[in-house]
Write an enzyme that holds these catalytic residues in place. Structure first.
Site, PDB file in Angstrom:
ATOM      1  N   ARG A   1       2.226  -1.966  -7.961  1.00 49.75           N
ATOM      2  CA  ARG A   1       2.681  -2.290  -6.941  1.00 49.75           C
ATOM      3  C   ARG A   1       2.129  -4.268  -6.816  1.00 49.75           C
ATOM      4  O   ARG A   1       2.962  -5.110  -6.703  1.00 49.75           O
ATOM      5  CB  ARG A   1       2.056  -2.520  -5.060  1.00 49.75           C
ATOM      6  CG  ARG A   1       2.607  -2.520  -4.371  1.00 49.75           C
ATOM      7  CD  ARG A   1       2.163  -2.134  -3.489  1.00 49.75           C
ATOM      8  NE  ARG A   1       0.560  -2.044  -3.136  1.00 49.75           N
ATOM      9  CZ  ARG A   1      -0.061  -1.469  -1.929  1.00 49.75           C
ATOM     10  NH1 ARG A   1       0.964  -0.610  -1.064  1.00 49.75           N
ATOM     11  NH2 ARG A   1      -1.089  -1.969  -1.836  1.00 49.75           N
TER      12      ARG A   1
ATOM     13  N   LYS B   1       2.895  -7.621  -0.777  1.00 47.91           N
ATOM     14  CA  LYS B   1       1.332  -8.291  -1.380  1.00 47.91           C
ATOM     15  C   LYS B   1       1.345  -9.668  -1.655  1.00 47.91           C
ATOM     16  O   LYS B   1       0.664  -9.979  -2.202  1.00 47.91           O
ATOM     17  CB  LYS B   1       0.144  -6.782  -1.772  1.00 47.91           C
ATOM     18  CG  LYS B   1      -0.539  -6.948  -0.736  1.00 47.91           C
ATOM     19  CD  LYS B   1      -0.859  -5.289  -1.605  1.00 47.91           C
ATOM     20  CE  LYS B   1      -2.491  -4.618  -0.761  1.00 47.91           C
ATOM     21  NZ  LYS B   1      -2.939  -5.395   0.338  1.00 47.91           N
TER      22      LYS B   1
ATOM     23  N   LEU C   1       5.269  -3.476   4.350  1.00 46.31           N
ATOM     24  CA  LEU C   1       4.242  -3.388   3.047  1.00 46.31           C
ATOM     25  C   LEU C   1       4.074  -1.632   2.765  1.00 46.31           C
ATOM     26  O   LEU C   1       4.352  -0.948   3.669  1.00 46.31           O
ATOM     27  CB  LEU C   1       3.227  -3.666   3.001  1.00 46.31           C
ATOM     28  CG  LEU C   1       2.415  -3.396   1.395  1.00 46.31           C
ATOM     29  CD1 LEU C   1       2.231  -4.705   0.922  1.00 46.31           C
ATOM     30  CD2 LEU C   1       0.585  -3.367   1.406  1.00 46.31           C
TER      31      LEU C   1
ATOM     32  N   TYR D   1      -2.014  -9.867  -4.050  1.00 51.00           N
ATOM     33  CA  TYR D   1      -3.034  -8.859  -4.006  1.00 51.00           C
ATOM     34  C   TYR D   1      -3.320  -8.112  -4.285  1.00 51.00           C
ATOM     35  O   TYR D   1      -1.688  -7.424  -3.565  1.00 51.00           O
ATOM     36  CB  TYR D   1      -4.776 -10.158  -4.165  1.00 51.00           C
ATOM     37  CG  TYR D   1      -3.852  -9.206  -2.037  1.00 51.00           C
ATOM     38  CD1 TYR D   1      -3.316 -10.172  -1.305  1.00 51.00           C
ATOM     39  CD2 TYR D   1      -4.808  -8.430  -1.520  1.00 51.00           C
ATOM     40  CE1 TYR D   1      -2.792  -9.200   0.604  1.00 51.00           C
ATOM     41  CE2 TYR D   1      -4.876  -7.750  -0.368  1.00 51.00           C
ATOM     42  CZ  TYR D   1      -3.557  -8.224   0.460  1.00 51.00           C
ATOM     43  OH  TYR D   1      -3.556  -7.893   1.929  1.00 51.00           O
TER      44      TYR D   1
ATOM     45  N   GLU E   1       4.175  -2.704  11.634  1.00 54.68           N
ATOM     46  CA  GLU E   1       2.771  -1.593  10.615  1.00 54.68           C
ATOM     47  C   GLU E   1       2.152  -2.421  11.290  1.00 54.68           C
ATOM     48  O   GLU E   1       1.817  -3.731  11.985  1.00 54.68           O
ATOM     49  CB  GLU E   1       3.252  -2.262   9.720  1.00 54.68           C
ATOM     50  CG  GLU E   1       2.927  -3.738   8.948  1.00 54.68           C
ATOM     51  CD  GLU E   1       3.123  -3.528   7.124  1.00 54.68           C
ATOM     52  OE1 GLU E   1       2.771  -2.670   6.772  1.00 54.68           O
ATOM     53  OE2 GLU E   1       3.693  -5.120   7.001  1.00 54.68           O
TER      54      GLU E   1
ATOM     55  N   ARG F   1      -0.490 -30.859  -6.297  1.00 53.80           N
ATOM     56  CA  ARG F   1      -0.256 -29.977  -5.332  1.00 53.80           C
ATOM     57  C   ARG F   1       1.274 -30.500  -5.264  1.00 53.80           C
ATOM     58  O   ARG F   1       1.995 -32.108  -5.224  1.00 53.80           O
ATOM     59  CB  ARG F   1      -0.250 -30.223  -4.164  1.00 53.80           C
ATOM     60  CG  ARG F   1      -0.199 -29.678  -2.879  1.00 53.80           C
ATOM     61  CD  ARG F   1      -0.657 -30.185  -1.556  1.00 53.80           C
ATOM     62  NE  ARG F   1      -0.560 -29.435  -0.742  1.00 53.80           N
ATOM     63  CZ  ARG F   1       0.698 -28.958   0.387  1.00 53.80           C
ATOM     64  NH1 ARG F   1       1.045 -30.127  -0.197  1.00 53.80           N
ATOM     65  NH2 ARG F   1       0.349 -28.197   0.647  1.00 53.80           N
TER      66      ARG F   1
ATOM     67  N   HIS G   1       5.315 -28.662  -4.339  1.00 52.33           N
ATOM     68  CA  HIS G   1       5.787 -26.798  -4.015  1.00 52.33           C
ATOM     69  C   HIS G   1       6.355 -26.308  -5.127  1.00 52.33           C
ATOM     70  O   HIS G   1       6.248 -24.925  -5.492  1.00 52.33           O
ATOM     71  CB  HIS G   1       6.774 -27.219  -2.655  1.00 52.33           C
ATOM     72  CG  HIS G   1       6.005 -27.466  -1.427  1.00 52.33           C
ATOM     73  ND1 HIS G   1       5.260 -28.676  -1.261  1.00 52.33           N
ATOM     74  CD2 HIS G   1       5.724 -26.516  -0.572  1.00 52.33           C
ATOM     75  CE1 HIS G   1       4.992 -28.916   0.016  1.00 52.33           C
ATOM     76  NE2 HIS G   1       5.676 -27.183   0.196  1.00 52.33           N
TER      77      HIS G   1
HETATM   78  N1  PDD Z   1      -4.189  -3.347   2.921  1.00 52.90           N
HETATM   79  N2  PDD Z   1       0.282  -2.510   5.572  1.00 52.90           N
HETATM   80  C1  PDD Z   1      -0.445  -4.956   5.284  1.00 52.90           C
HETATM   81  C2  PDD Z   1       0.218  -5.504   5.866  1.00 52.90           C
HETATM   82  C3  PDD Z   1      -1.615  -4.349   4.453  1.00 52.90           C
HETATM   83  O1  PDD Z   1      -1.979  -4.995   4.685  1.00 52.90           O
HETATM   84  C4  PDD Z   1      -2.127  -2.820   4.062  1.00 52.90           C
HETATM   85  C5  PDD Z   1      -3.305  -2.602   2.894  1.00 52.90           C
HETATM   86  C6  PDD Z   1      -1.134  -1.775   3.908  1.00 52.90           C
HETATM   87  C7  PDD Z   1      -1.602  -0.693   3.146  1.00 52.90           C
HETATM   88  O2  PDD Z   1      -1.245  -0.249   2.440  1.00 52.90           O
HETATM   89  P1  PDD Z   1      -1.962   0.615   1.633  1.00 52.90           P
HETATM   90  O3  PDD Z   1      -2.311   1.944   2.054  1.00 52.90           O
HETATM   91  O4  PDD Z   1      -1.946   0.518   0.048  1.00 52.90           O
HETATM   92  O5  PDD Z   1      -3.556  -0.057   1.439  1.00 52.90           O
HETATM   93  C8  PDD Z   1       0.133  -1.711   5.193  1.00 52.90           C
HETATM   94  C9  PDD Z   1      -5.356  -4.186   2.880  1.00 52.90           C
HETATM   95  C10 PDD Z   1      -6.401  -2.260   2.849  1.00 52.90           C
HETATM   96  C11 PDD Z   1      -5.958  -4.977   2.065  1.00 52.90           C
HETATM   97  O6  PDD Z   1      -5.304  -6.268   2.897  1.00 52.90           O
HETATM   98  O7  PDD Z   1      -7.119  -5.128   2.842  1.00 52.90           O
END
Ligand code: PDD
Length: 282
Positions: free
Chosen positions: A51, A146, A202, A32, A178, A99, A101
């Site tokens: 990304r 992501k 991320l 996503y 993070e 379903r 894997h």
């Molecule tokens: N999340 N780390 C994680 C685990 C994240 O889910 C996000 C962003 C970030 C920051 O990334 P960015 O600056 O590109 O938004 C770091 C989004 C906003 C979300 O899942 O809603």
């Protein structure tokens, strides 16, 4: 009537249905992205869409989308809903198949969904700062993707909610990685420290903007792991994300940071961020 995108077509939200056997549902097998809209323009959209394409490539998901086609789709969605300030979530799953894997053979079409939400910038929090808590990072080892698999992040965020905090900052054996949905920065003696953009975090787009601002302002941006202890003794602490922007942290696990005041480097980065909103929205 709210419109959403389902496989590139605008449909009424109530009528948008995904299949019982969607691999996103069964396995979290998909990716996503989230992009911000300021004043009817997409902020750092190219970086977000690149990304998304990288995330797809990293999980072996074949998609036909390009930065240009995604930009067009997201603009169409925002326009259809009359949203000029807000954000767009989009996700792509590996598609619908019984379903099992392994990837489906022959391959099936990916499923693309997206919705837009109107909201204002979090001005109060940006001014006054937020509280965070710390918790163990129990996620997998490809946090650079992501991925739709967000269970570790969900549990961390729930922990933060339970303790009335905005965010849960995660650590692996005492090394800060993070937040549940943000990147983390510790500022000490004028230097901005943050975890390297490797498989454990991320590579946030807002993090990248902060790096650009540091370059502009001659602030040293140090990508190196640091400990929880270092974080708690920092002069200033920030979390960053597309929705939270450059968010000051004034409390960690109930203890104040910088006596609960937002510090000067944070303010400088926030001012820089406002300039980037102007210069990098299209
Ligand atoms: N999340 N780390 C994680 C685990 C994240 O889910 C996000 C962003 C970030 C920051 O990334 P960015 O600056 O590109 O938004 C770091 C989004 C906003 C979300 O899942 O809603």
């Amino acid at each position: 009537m709210t419109k959403v995108l389902l496989n590139d077509v605008l449909v009424d939200e109530q009528e948008a249905k995904v299949a019982f056997n969607d691999r996103g549902y069964n396995f979290g097998d998909g990716i996503y992205e989230y992009v911000r809209i300021y004043d009817n323009k997409l902020f750092t959209a190219k970086e977000h869409f690149e990304r998304l394409l990288r995330s797809a490539a990293e999980i072996g998901l074949d998609i036909d989308y390009t930065v240009e086609s995604l930009t067009e789709l997201v603009r169409k969605l925002a326009e259809a809903n009359g949203v000029t300030d807000g954000g767009v979530y989009m996700q792509i799953t590996r598609g619908v198949a019984p379903r099992d894997h392994p990837f489906p053979t022959p391959s099936v079409n990916p499923v693309f969904t997206a919705f837009v939400k109107a909201y204002e910038r979090p001005f109060d929090e940006l001014q006054n700062g937020v509280a965070i808590v710390t918790t163990e990072d129990i996620r997998w080892l490809r946090c650079d993707i992501k991925s739709l698999n967000l269970l570790g992040n969900v549990l961390a965020k729930e922990y933060a909610t339970k303790y009335n905090a905005e965010e849960a900052v995660q650590h692996r054996e005492g090394v800060v990685t993070e937040g549940a949905s943000s990147n983390v920065f510790a500022i000490k003696d004028g230097v901005v420290h943050t975890h390297p953009a490797n498989n454990l975090i991320l590579n946030g787009i807002t993090r990248r903007v902060i790096q650009w601002i540091c370059d502009d302002e001659n602030i040293t941006f140090n990508e190196a792991p640091f400990t929880l202890e270092f974080l708690k003794n920092a002069d200033e602490v920030i979390i960053s994300s597309t929705s939270a922007e450059v968010m000051p942290v004034v409390k960690i696990d109930g203890e104040p940071v910088n006596n609960g005041e937002v510090g000067p480097i944070t303010r400088k980065l926030q001012e820089g961020f406002d300039r980037y909103i102007q210069s990098h929205s299209y």
